[in-house]
Design a protein around this motif. Structure first.
Motif, PDB file in Angstrom:
ATOM      1  N   GLU A  51      29.906 108.991  42.668  1.00 53.49           N
ATOM      2  CA  GLU A  51      31.259 109.483  42.425  1.00 53.49           C
ATOM      3  C   GLU A  51      32.182 108.389  41.899  1.00 53.49           C
ATOM      4  O   GLU A  51      33.037 108.649  41.047  1.00 53.49           O
ATOM      5  CB  GLU A  51      31.853 110.040  43.723  1.00 53.49           C
ATOM      6  CG  GLU A  51      31.240 111.337  44.204  1.00 53.49           C
ATOM      7  CD  GLU A  51      31.768 111.725  45.565  1.00 53.49           C
ATOM      8  OE1 GLU A  51      31.349 112.791  46.056  1.00 53.49           O
ATOM      9  OE2 GLU A  51      32.575 110.975  46.162  1.00 53.49           O
ATOM     10  N   SER A  52      32.016 107.167  42.410  1.00 55.42           N
ATOM     11  CA  SER A  52      32.946 106.074  42.086  1.00 55.42           C
ATOM     12  C   SER A  52      32.174 104.797  41.781  1.00 55.42           C
ATOM     13  O   SER A  52      32.113 103.873  42.603  1.00 55.42           O
ATOM     14  CB  SER A  52      33.908 105.839  43.258  1.00 55.42           C
ATOM     15  OG  SER A  52      34.586 107.022  43.609  1.00 55.42           O
ATOM     16  N   PRO A  53      31.550 104.697  40.588  1.00 53.39           N
ATOM     17  CA  PRO A  53      30.708 103.529  40.287  1.00 53.39           C
ATOM     18  C   PRO A  53      31.469 102.207  40.235  1.00 53.39           C
ATOM     19  O   PRO A  53      30.860 101.144  40.334  1.00 53.39           O
ATOM     20  CB  PRO A  53      30.106 103.873  38.921  1.00 53.39           C
ATOM     21  CG  PRO A  53      30.964 104.948  38.361  1.00 53.39           C
ATOM     22  CD  PRO A  53      31.507 105.703  39.522  1.00 53.39           C
ATOM     23  N   GLY A  54      32.800 102.248  40.104  1.00 51.18           N
ATOM     24  CA  GLY A  54      33.570 101.020  40.096  1.00 51.18           C
ATOM     25  C   GLY A  54      34.116 100.618  41.449  1.00 51.18           C
ATOM     26  O   GLY A  54      34.783  99.593  41.581  1.00 51.18           O
ATOM     27  N   CYS A 117      25.894  95.487  45.759  1.00 49.05           N
ATOM     28  CA  CYS A 117      26.741  94.798  46.724  1.00 49.05           C
ATOM     29  C   CYS A 117      27.864  94.090  45.969  1.00 49.05           C
ATOM     30  O   CYS A 117      27.838  93.980  44.751  1.00 49.05           O
ATOM     31  CB  CYS A 117      25.888  93.790  47.513  1.00 49.05           C
ATOM     32  SG  CYS A 117      26.636  93.195  49.037  1.00 49.05           S
ATOM     33  N   ASP A 118      28.872  93.614  46.706  1.00 45.56           N
ATOM     34  CA  ASP A 118      29.927  92.796  46.138  1.00 45.56           C
ATOM     35  C   ASP A 118      29.502  91.329  46.124  1.00 45.56           C
ATOM     36  O   ASP A 118      28.650  90.910  46.905  1.00 45.56           O
ATOM     37  CB  ASP A 118      31.204  92.908  46.979  1.00 45.56           C
ATOM     38  CG  ASP A 118      31.800  94.300  46.977  1.00 45.56           C
ATOM     39  OD1 ASP A 118      31.537  95.053  46.026  1.00 45.56           O
ATOM     40  OD2 ASP A 118      32.540  94.621  47.931  1.00 45.56           O
ATOM     41  N   ARG A 119      30.142  90.551  45.258  1.00 46.93           N
ATOM     42  CA  ARG A 119      29.815  89.118  45.189  1.00 46.93           C
ATOM     43  C   ARG A 119      30.082  88.400  46.511  1.00 46.93           C
ATOM     44  O   ARG A 119      29.300  87.547  46.933  1.00 46.93           O
ATOM     45  CB  ARG A 119      30.641  88.457  44.079  1.00 46.93           C
ATOM     46  CG  ARG A 119      30.331  88.945  42.681  1.00 46.93           C
ATOM     47  CD  ARG A 119      31.238  88.290  41.647  1.00 46.93           C
ATOM     48  NE  ARG A 119      31.218  89.027  40.396  1.00 46.93           N
ATOM     49  CZ  ARG A 119      32.299  89.324  39.690  1.00 46.93           C
ATOM     50  NH1 ARG A 119      33.493  88.944  40.118  1.00 46.93           N
ATOM     51  NH2 ARG A 119      32.194  89.992  38.559  1.00 46.93           N
ATOM     52  N   ASP A 120      31.208  88.732  47.159  1.00 52.13           N
ATOM     53  CA  ASP A 120      31.529  88.005  48.389  1.00 52.13           C
ATOM     54  C   ASP A 120      30.560  88.346  49.507  1.00 52.13           C
ATOM     55  O   ASP A 120      30.117  87.464  50.257  1.00 52.13           O
ATOM     56  CB  ASP A 120      32.974  88.267  48.816  1.00 52.13           C
ATOM     57  CG  ASP A 120      33.280  89.737  49.079  1.00 52.13           C
ATOM     58  OD1 ASP A 120      32.523  90.604  48.600  1.00 52.13           O
ATOM     59  OD2 ASP A 120      34.285  90.013  49.767  1.00 52.13           O
ATOM     60  N   LEU A 121      30.163  89.622  49.607  1.00 51.67           N
ATOM     61  CA  LEU A 121      29.242  90.010  50.673  1.00 51.67           C
ATOM     62  C   LEU A 121      27.852  89.442  50.450  1.00 51.67           C
ATOM     63  O   LEU A 121      27.213  88.955  51.393  1.00 51.67           O
ATOM     64  CB  LEU A 121      29.178  91.533  50.779  1.00 51.67           C
ATOM     65  CG  LEU A 121      30.425  92.224  51.325  1.00 51.67           C
ATOM     66  CD1 LEU A 121      30.243  93.738  51.304  1.00 51.67           C
ATOM     67  CD2 LEU A 121      30.742  91.752  52.743  1.00 51.67           C
ATOM     68  N   ILE A 122      27.351  89.482  49.224  1.00 56.01           N
ATOM     69  CA  ILE A 122      26.004  88.934  48.986  1.00 56.01           C
ATOM     70  C   ILE A 122      26.026  87.420  49.132  1.00 56.01           C
ATOM     71  O   ILE A 122      25.032  86.808  49.536  1.00 56.01           O
ATOM     72  CB  ILE A 122      25.446  89.368  47.616  1.00 56.01           C
ATOM     73  CG1 ILE A 122      23.922  89.173  47.574  1.00 56.01           C
ATOM     74  CG2 ILE A 122      26.103  88.615  46.485  1.00 56.01           C
ATOM     75  CD1 ILE A 122      23.148  89.986  48.569  1.00 56.01           C
ATOM     76  N   ASP A 141      29.246  92.907  39.175  1.00 54.81           N
ATOM     77  CA  ASP A 141      28.949  92.349  37.852  1.00 54.81           C
ATOM     78  C   ASP A 141      28.550  93.438  36.860  1.00 54.81           C
ATOM     79  O   ASP A 141      28.955  93.418  35.692  1.00 54.81           O
ATOM     80  CB  ASP A 141      27.796  91.341  37.943  1.00 54.81           C
ATOM     81  CG  ASP A 141      28.093  90.171  38.856  1.00 54.81           C
ATOM     82  OD1 ASP A 141      29.213  89.650  38.800  1.00 54.81           O
ATOM     83  OD2 ASP A 141      27.195  89.802  39.647  1.00 54.81           O
ATOM     84  N   ALA A 142      27.718  94.362  37.329  1.00 51.53           N
ATOM     85  CA  ALA A 142      27.146  95.379  36.446  1.00 51.53           C
ATOM     86  C   ALA A 142      28.114  96.513  36.146  1.00 51.53           C
ATOM     87  O   ALA A 142      27.953  97.224  35.146  1.00 51.53           O
ATOM     88  CB  ALA A 142      25.864  95.941  37.065  1.00 51.53           C
ATOM     89  N   GLY A 143      29.114  96.706  37.009  1.00 49.26           N
ATOM     90  CA  GLY A 143      30.055  97.800  36.828  1.00 49.26           C
ATOM     91  C   GLY A 143      29.480  99.156  37.184  1.00 49.26           C
ATOM     92  O   GLY A 143      29.999 100.192  36.759  1.00 49.26           O
ATOM     93  N   ALA A 144      28.400  99.146  37.956  1.00 49.44           N
ATOM     94  CA  ALA A 144      27.736 100.399  38.341  1.00 49.44           C
ATOM     95  C   ALA A 144      26.809 100.104  39.511  1.00 49.44           C
ATOM     96  O   ALA A 144      26.532  98.943  39.837  1.00 49.44           O
ATOM     97  CB  ALA A 144      26.949 100.977  37.175  1.00 49.44           C
ATOM     98  N   TYR A 145      26.319 101.184  40.113  1.00 52.02           N
ATOM     99  CA  TYR A 145      25.356 101.080  41.200  1.00 52.02           C
ATOM    100  C   TYR A 145      24.003 101.593  40.723  1.00 52.02           C
ATOM    101  O   TYR A 145      23.923 102.573  39.983  1.00 52.02           O
ATOM    102  CB  TYR A 145      25.829 101.899  42.412  1.00 52.02           C
ATOM    103  CG  TYR A 145      26.995 101.260  43.135  1.00 52.02           C
ATOM    104  CD1 TYR A 145      26.785 100.252  44.070  1.00 52.02           C
ATOM    105  CD2 TYR A 145      28.308 101.650  42.875  1.00 52.02           C
ATOM    106  CE1 TYR A 145      27.842  99.648  44.728  1.00 52.02           C
ATOM    107  CE2 TYR A 145      29.373 101.062  43.523  1.00 52.02           C
ATOM    108  CZ  TYR A 145      29.133 100.055  44.447  1.00 52.02           C
ATOM    109  OH  TYR A 145      30.192  99.456  45.098  1.00 52.02           O
TER     110      TYR A 145
END
Length: 222
Positions: A51-54, A117-122, A141-145
């Motif tokens: 629903e919300s890839p961003g 995942c997000d950069r900070d969490l990974i 980074d990819a702008g999608a899941y």
């Protein structure tokens, strides 16, 4: 000149025990309901991502937990929706990970994470992983899941691998797009699942043991 040999990994479910992490974290805010909420969470996360890839992953975690609690009729205080993002850096690494990643590194393979995942969490999670990774591609980074191809396309453009094996536990998020893109792949079937489409399987293992030897065989046959 050295050949650019890469093994890419999904992180959660493959290297890190996300089921244990979600279960125990849910039990913190809803004692005795962790297992039910884990099962419900799994049904909602992909829906939220599609629903919300961003959407940032910490918000995916929170919204998926909210929906799981609503489905299971478990009360959830507003502040408690952030529990998964708060505990994620402490979720346990599977015991087979250290030896196999070390063996791959010693054999000259470069290692990368392709993670929803997000950069900070990974970044926090990487502190618990036993070896250094040469590259990380996040959903941010990819702008999608995943199962979008964006992670794979971003990695391919950035690093131009000459030998590439992708290793993952999620059939839907990782094996399906890797197959469609013609990437060699290993399914780490930790849960003993039955594949949705057995025709796309290439190599299957119950865990990471023997992975270093296996990817050498795959690379030699390419």
């Amino acid at each position: 000149m050295d050949i650019m040999r890469w093994v890419t990994f999904d992180c959660f479910g493959t290297l890190v025990d996300w089921r244990h992490g979600i279960w125990t974290s849910a039990d913190l805010i809803a004692p005795g309901h962790g297992r039910r909420l884990l099962d419900a969470y799994g049904r909602h996360e992909r829906e939220v991502q599609a629903e919300s890839p961003g959407l940032r992953y910490r918000e995916v975690l929170a919204e998926s937990l909210r929906r799981a609690c609503a489905e299971e009729q478990v009360p959830l205080a507003p502040d408690d929706a952030s529990v998964l993002a708060a505990t994620l850096p402490y979720w346990p690494v599977f015991p087979d990970v250290g030896d196999e990643l070390t063996a791959l590194r010693e054999a000259g393979w470069r290692l990368a994470l392709l993670t929803n995942c997000d950069r900070d969490l990974i970044g926090e999670t990487q502190r618990r992983l036993p070896v250094r990774f040469d590259a990380v591609v996040t959903a941010e980074d990819a702008g999608a899941y995943k199962p979008s191809h964006a992670h794979f396309d971003t990695f391919s453009r950035s690093y131009e691998p000459e030998r590439w094996v992708h290793v993952a536990q999620s059939f839907t998020h990782d094996l399906v797009p890797a197959h469609r893109l013609g990437i060699d792949r290993v399914w780490i079937n930790r849960l003993g699942e039955h594949p949705e489409d057995p025709s796309i399987l290439q190599e299957v293992r119950p865990d990471l043991r023997g992975l270093a030897e296996l990817v050498e065989v795959i690379a030699a046959s390419a």
